[in-house]
Enzyme design. Structure first.
Site, PDB file in Angstrom:
ATOM      1  N   ASP A 213       0.834  -1.194   0.000  1.00 55.52           N
ATOM      2  CA  ASP A 213       0.000   0.000   0.000  1.00 55.52           C
ATOM      3  C   ASP A 213       0.871   1.247   0.000  1.00 55.52           C
ATOM      4  O   ASP A 213       1.919   1.266  -0.651  1.00 55.52           O
ATOM      5  CB  ASP A 213      -0.954  -0.022   1.201  1.00 55.52           C
ATOM      6  CG  ASP A 213      -2.342   0.458   0.837  1.00 55.52           C
ATOM      7  OD1 ASP A 213      -2.510   1.673   0.710  1.00 55.52           O
ATOM      8  OD2 ASP A 213      -3.237  -0.382   0.668  1.00 55.52           O
ATOM      9  N   HIS A 244      -3.960   5.699   3.639  1.00 55.86           N
ATOM     10  CA  HIS A 244      -4.639   4.480   3.212  1.00 55.86           C
ATOM     11  C   HIS A 244      -3.913   3.237   3.700  1.00 55.86           C
ATOM     12  O   HIS A 244      -4.522   2.298   4.231  1.00 55.86           O
ATOM     13  CB  HIS A 244      -4.760   4.457   1.689  1.00 55.86           C
ATOM     14  CG  HIS A 244      -5.645   3.369   1.172  1.00 55.86           C
ATOM     15  ND1 HIS A 244      -5.165   2.138   0.786  1.00 55.86           N
ATOM     16  CD2 HIS A 244      -6.984   3.316   0.988  1.00 55.86           C
ATOM     17  CE1 HIS A 244      -6.164   1.377   0.385  1.00 55.86           C
ATOM     18  NE2 HIS A 244      -7.285   2.073   0.488  1.00 55.86           N
ATOM     19  N   SER A 409     -11.773  -2.079  -0.842  1.00 55.75           N
ATOM     20  CA  SER A 409     -10.433  -1.885  -0.309  1.00 55.75           C
ATOM     21  C   SER A 409     -10.414  -2.036   1.208  1.00 55.75           C
ATOM     22  O   SER A 409      -9.385  -2.362   1.788  1.00 55.75           O
ATOM     23  CB  SER A 409      -9.926  -0.486  -0.686  1.00 55.75           C
ATOM     24  OG  SER A 409      -8.643  -0.249  -0.171  1.00 55.75           O
TER      25      SER A 409
END
Length: 1052
Positions: A213, A244, A409
């Protein structure tokens, strides 16, 4: 100086600056100090692009020197200034690798052929840029945000982050107060009952989990076991600049506040995205190789894209799972449209995860199946594998505290965390592999009512049931789906939506074989078809094709079901099963002679009806539909600037699902033709339906269609735009390959369609129109459609007043055109001949971007083609005009220099002028020889045991107090409260958490309640018993004095 002159001057300076510094290679932006944003540089520098990057994949792992020698040997005849190997500085560069990144000048791209001819080089593909966006976007926004010059950075072309922003969940005005209380995000680990495993001491210890990520800060307070942080980007930082990656890692392994599933797991942070949300395939390949070296157990990948033909990426995912890395990936945020699965979650060896909300509703954003790899000849597989919470889930904030996000996600790390926790509970870790873990998850999943398999897969994640199965698991093979029941609705949609009958196209079910015994396997002999005679199984014919090798951990089993001739007029239910035996090399067998075998049974249940009349049968032409990948096939609606690629498969069960459902509700039977027109019996069908066709036609197809229509077959064509000037205008800058793409067709291949229908004096034009209008009292919208240029004089033609969208695209001018022919109806003159209907736009029956449906028009056209009933509303319409002769303007020609032959099943390159290939043979199925069984079939297929040798009763859940993993104490001044927006308090306790209370706790509560009831009863009667209670001690004292040596002490 005017403002426009200043802008022009700045653009010239920027272009010159980018040219001088080779800024078109965005991977080297930091090296060349480009001061403009990445996307801005891409637009302008691409015009002066001099070098292109390619990924050279080798047949094995070699040192850097050996790789360099191989490339130098292959390019020995190419001047050294025209190519160079790109240096990669990352943790994997000290190890042997199986690929290299090479820069090659644009004008020397012919050297790619010499590279591909080298014996040690497996494949050469363009380097691909991977972009992601974490913003919440309005998917209904169809406004044009830029002028018609180019389409740049399309969403579907990239592998994107599959999360939605948190704005929706913090917008307290969106719901009523009651709804807000129920929508407050909760700790997902406790909701899925991870605390039951925590109390047993299982917290993920000993399991290596990788998060690919945006990175993670070094001193984030939520994590206590970050083993390694690595950076694979061109930025010199390991920290997360977006939040994120931190959120995803928190869902998996946070130890406090918003607790993760496996706080004691070993976290490996792979930073593969920059703060500009950019990545490259080569970064992933290096990071994947490093993950294999580090023997990662679980890998979470919360990105995805439709490009399942990005071969280096797909191949490396296979290699990862072959090395026992359990990959969990998000299925995509392109719902509720069907056929929108993202890669790599759509691969058989990957656990693909969809999203639900906290009320167990499938999230609207969650992508739906089927997979589209197998089209047009086959049928897609069932995906997602499972679903779990992905709406309003709490996770770690960028620096501290918690935040909420939504998207698949988010659902992906929920499953990745659960998988990590489950892996830590298994004593014999050798039993844990990508297949066995997926088998445990799908066999334990809780099916959601009223939801089909292309939305929920096998159902909702059930952590405790998966724990029970995994801890009683024995290596074996299994099937996904585990049975075929064409009578079970809605779960088995679309199979259950239409019965089968004699003479129809076989129903194809693509089953995935999961092999938990080993990474490789094979099917022993051939699958066996065993019909149940008491249940009319002999009325069914079955053909089976399958993977010659099951690798890695999986393969396919394609089951084609048809009706025997003796059941042509019979109606009823027929059952049987397919027996499959899978063999794998035994683990730790030095002699390589031993094999493990597993036999699985695939129950089959179908509903058979008498063959419908010809007028009720429609044949959908799938063979002539093309899509992305691999080529640039643009959307049919040019207004869709944010989604310009046609990538949903154009199948009746994907983006034409609503049309299919409507036709079924009207009593029509719809079948799919996945072969050339020469491969079906036209006497069986009333209408051939061609929608949005991009493929060319074999000359033999054109001849046969003419003969079929003369003999009574009817034809309906829904076309779309095709204009070579517009195609040049809407060229597409592909940030994956950093090249300009020219469309290979328009919305449809109008020149090919014109060749098909020319024999009847019909043709479509290259006009491009749009606008609202009314037809037969129905509101209609024409979205980037074409017009009819030529039609027989005795036909019926309906015209409308529309806007010239082509003029708007080319010159940014607006013009209204009257009497644009959009609909034509024609009865062929031959005796008993069929009818033809043409309409210039397919968007009104396409789910992708439909604004106003025209199903009523499709009904009217089918009434005309199937029953020769001309709709009066069209015959007497005031918009009826004289059929056009087509003499006023030339018919559209194919775009010169197009590359359609690269992707076509019909064309092949021939001395620079593509020519039709030889007509392929029609597919013929090899029907299995039945081995009948004179026994009764099982009545309820989905409740039968999905895995063999699994006894969940032997794995007992603990009856001990709840336990939480060790949590770091709060520092002075810190708050342990949730950062709930608006000061809204959490709603009532989740019902699912209440279901985790064991029976003994309930009984204990009843005992306590009984005790208090007794005490309350005594308290109410206390005044009546006051005197006896006072006298009792004196009486006891007298007794004690009379027997002082009794040796007994009284109890009170």
């Amino acid at each position: 100086m005017s403002f426009s002159a200043v802008i022009y001057f700045l653009v010239l300076i920027l272009t010159f600056y980018c040219t001088e510094n080779h800024l078109a290679e965005v991977a080297f932006l930091s090296k060349y100090k480009c001061s403009c944003p990445v996307r801005f540089c891409n637009i302008f520098c691409s015009l002066s692009l001099s070098f292109l990057e390619y990924i050279v994949v080798f047949n094995g792992y070699f040192t850097a020197k050996a790789r360099s020698d191989f490339i130098s040997s292959a390019l020995r005849d190419v001047d050294a200034v025209n190519w160079r190997i790109v240096r990669r500085d990352n943790p994997a560069s000290d190890y042997p690798s199986d690929f290299e990144v090479v820069e090659i000048r644009q004008d020397t791209r012919s050297s790619l052929l010499t590279l591909q001819d080298h014996p040690y080089i497996k494949r050469v593909t363009p380097q691909r840029m991977v972009l992601r966006s974490l913003k919440l976007t309005d998917r209904n926004d169809t406004r044009w945000v830029q002028k018609w010059q180019s389409w740049q950075s399309s969403r579907p072309l990239r592998r994107t982050s599959l999360s939605l922003g948190s704005g929706f969940w913090h917008a307290t005005g969106r719901h009523s107060s009651r709804r807000l209380l129920r929508a407050i995000p909760r700790h997902v680990a406790q909701i899925l009952q991870a605390d039951v495993l925590w109390q047993m001491g299982h917290t993920g210890s000993g399991v290596k989990v990788a998060v690919f990520d945006t990175g993670l800060s070094e001193k984030h307070p939520h994590f206590k076991n970050v083993k390694e942080r690595t950076n694979w980007t061109n930025e010199k930082t390991l920290d997360d600049g977006l939040g994120h990656g931190t959120f995803v890692a928190g869902v998996i392994a946070s130890m406090r506040e918003c607790q993760g599933f496996a706080p004691d797991s070993e976290l490996h942070i792979f930073r593969v995205f920059t703060n500009n949300q950019v990545s490259y395939t080569s970064w992933f390949l290096d990071a994947f190789n490093y993950a294999i070296l580090k023997k990662i157990d679980v890998l979470n990948l919360s990105i995805g894209g439709p490009d399942f033909m990005d071969h280096p990426f797909v191949d490396k995912v296979w290699e990862l799972t072959a090395n026992k890395v359990i990959m969990v990936s998000a299925i995509g945020n392109d719902g509720p449209l069907y056929g929108t699965l993202n890669n790599p979650a759509d691969q058989m060896d990957v656990i693909g995860v969809g999203g639900i909300d906290f009320e167990d509703n499938i999230a609207r954003f969650s992508s739906r199946g089927m997979t589209t790899w197998e089209l047009p000849g086959g049928y897609g597989r069932v995906k997602p594998d499972i679903v779990t919470y992905g709406s309003g889930v709490r996770g770690s904030g960028l620096k501290e505290g918690c935040r909420s996000l939504s998207g698949t996600s988010v659902a992906s790390p929920v499953v990745a965390g659960a998988v990590t926790l489950l892996a830590s509970t298994v004593l014999n870790r050798e039993l844990v592999n990508p297949a066995s873990m997926k088998q445990a998850l799908i066999a334990s999943a809780r099916r959601l009512p009223g939801v089909n398999m292309f939305e929920q897969g096998h159902g909702k994640l059930d952590l405790l049931r998966a724990y029970q199965i995994l801890n009683s698991y024995k290596p074996q093979a299994s099937l996904s789906p585990s049975y075929i029941d064409l009578t079970e609705c809605p779960y088995m949609w679309p199979y259950c939506s239409q019965p089968i009958y004699y003479g129809g196209m076989p129903a194809i079910v693509n089953v995935t074989i999961l092999n938990g015994m080993g990474v490789t396997g094979r099917i022993v002999d051939k699958p066996i078809w065993q019909p149940y005679l008491p249940q009319n199984g002999d009325y069914v014919d079955v053909a089976v094709s399958y993977s010659p090798v099951l690798w890695p951990w999986a393969g396919y089993l394609a089951v084609s079901v048809s009706v025997a001739k003796k059941a042509a007029s019979w109606e009823g239910i027929a059952q049987g099963h397919v027996m499959v035996t899978v063999a794998s090399p035994a683990e730790n067998d030095v002699s390589n002679t031993g094999e493990m075998t597993s036999t699985v049974k695939l129950p089959v249940k179908v509903k058979i009806v008498p063959t419908p009349p010809r007028s009720k049968r429609i044949l959908w032409d799938q063979y002539h539909n093309l899509r992305y990948p691999p080529g640039y096939f643009p959307r049919d609606n040019l207004r869709m600037k944010n989604d310009p690629l046609d990538w949903n498969g154009d199948h009746i069960h994907t983006n034409f699902r609503d049309m299919y459902q409507h036709l079924r509700s009207m009593g029509y039977f719809v079948e799919v033709l996945g072969a050339p027109i020469t491969c079906f019996d036209a006497s069986q069908y009333g209408t051939l339906l061609m929608v949005d066709s991009e493929e060319e036609y074999f000359p033999e197809e054109i001849t046969k269609l003419k003969r079929d229509i003369d003999n009574g077959l009817s034809l309906i064509i829904f076309s779309d735009w095709y204009n070579t000037s517009v195609m040049r205008k809407v060229k597409f800058y592909d940030e994956n390959t950093r090249q300009w793409w020219m469309p290979d067709t328009g919305g449809a291949n109008v020149p090919a369609l014109n060749d098909l229908i020319a024999v009847w004096g019909m043709a479509f034009s290259d006009g491009l129109y749009e606008g609202d209008f009314t037809m037969a009292d129905h509101d209609m919208y024409y979205a980037s459609g074409c017009s009819i240029a030529r039609f027989p004089e005795d036909g019926i033609v309906i015209a409308q007043t529309l806007k010239d969208q082509g003029l708007e695209v080319l010159k940014q001018e607006t013009a209204v055109v009257e009497n644009v022919p959009v609909l034509g109806l024609y009865q062929t003159p031959s005796d008993g001949g069929g009818r033809i209907a043409l309409y210039g736009d397919s968007n009104c029956i396409d789910d992708s971007h439909r604004q106003k449906d025209c199903f009523w028009l499709l009904d009217a056209l089918l009434q005309y083609t199937s029953y020769s009933m001309t709709p009066p509303s069209l015959t007497h319409s005031k918009n009826r005009v004289v059929p056009p002769t087509g003499t006023d303007r030339p018919l559209p020609q194919r775009l010169e220099g197009n590359h359609l032959y690269r992707y076509s099943k019909v064309l092949e390159a021939h001395l620079g002028d593509p020519k039709p290939r030889p007509l392929p043979a029609c597919p013929h199925l090899s029907w299995a020889k039945p081995q009948p069984l004179n026994e009764t079939a099982p009545s309820n297929l989905w409740k039968h045991q999905k895995l063999l040798s699994v006894d969940m009763d032997k794995v007992v859940l603990p009856n001990v107090r709840l336990y939480r993993p060790q949590v770091r104490p709060l520092s002075p001044g810190e708050s342990g409260a949730w950062d709930i927006p608006g000061g809204i308090m959490p709603g009532r306790y989740n019902q699912e958490v209440g279901q985790t209370i064991p029976m003994f706790a309930f009984l204990g509560a009843m005992v306590v309640l009984s005790f208090f009831v007794v005490q309350l009863t005594k308290a109410k009667s206390k005044p009546k018993r006051r005197k006896p209670r006072v006298k009792r001690p004196l009486y006891l004292q007298q007794q004690q004095q009379q027997t002082p040596h009794s040796g007994k002490n009284p109890t009170v």
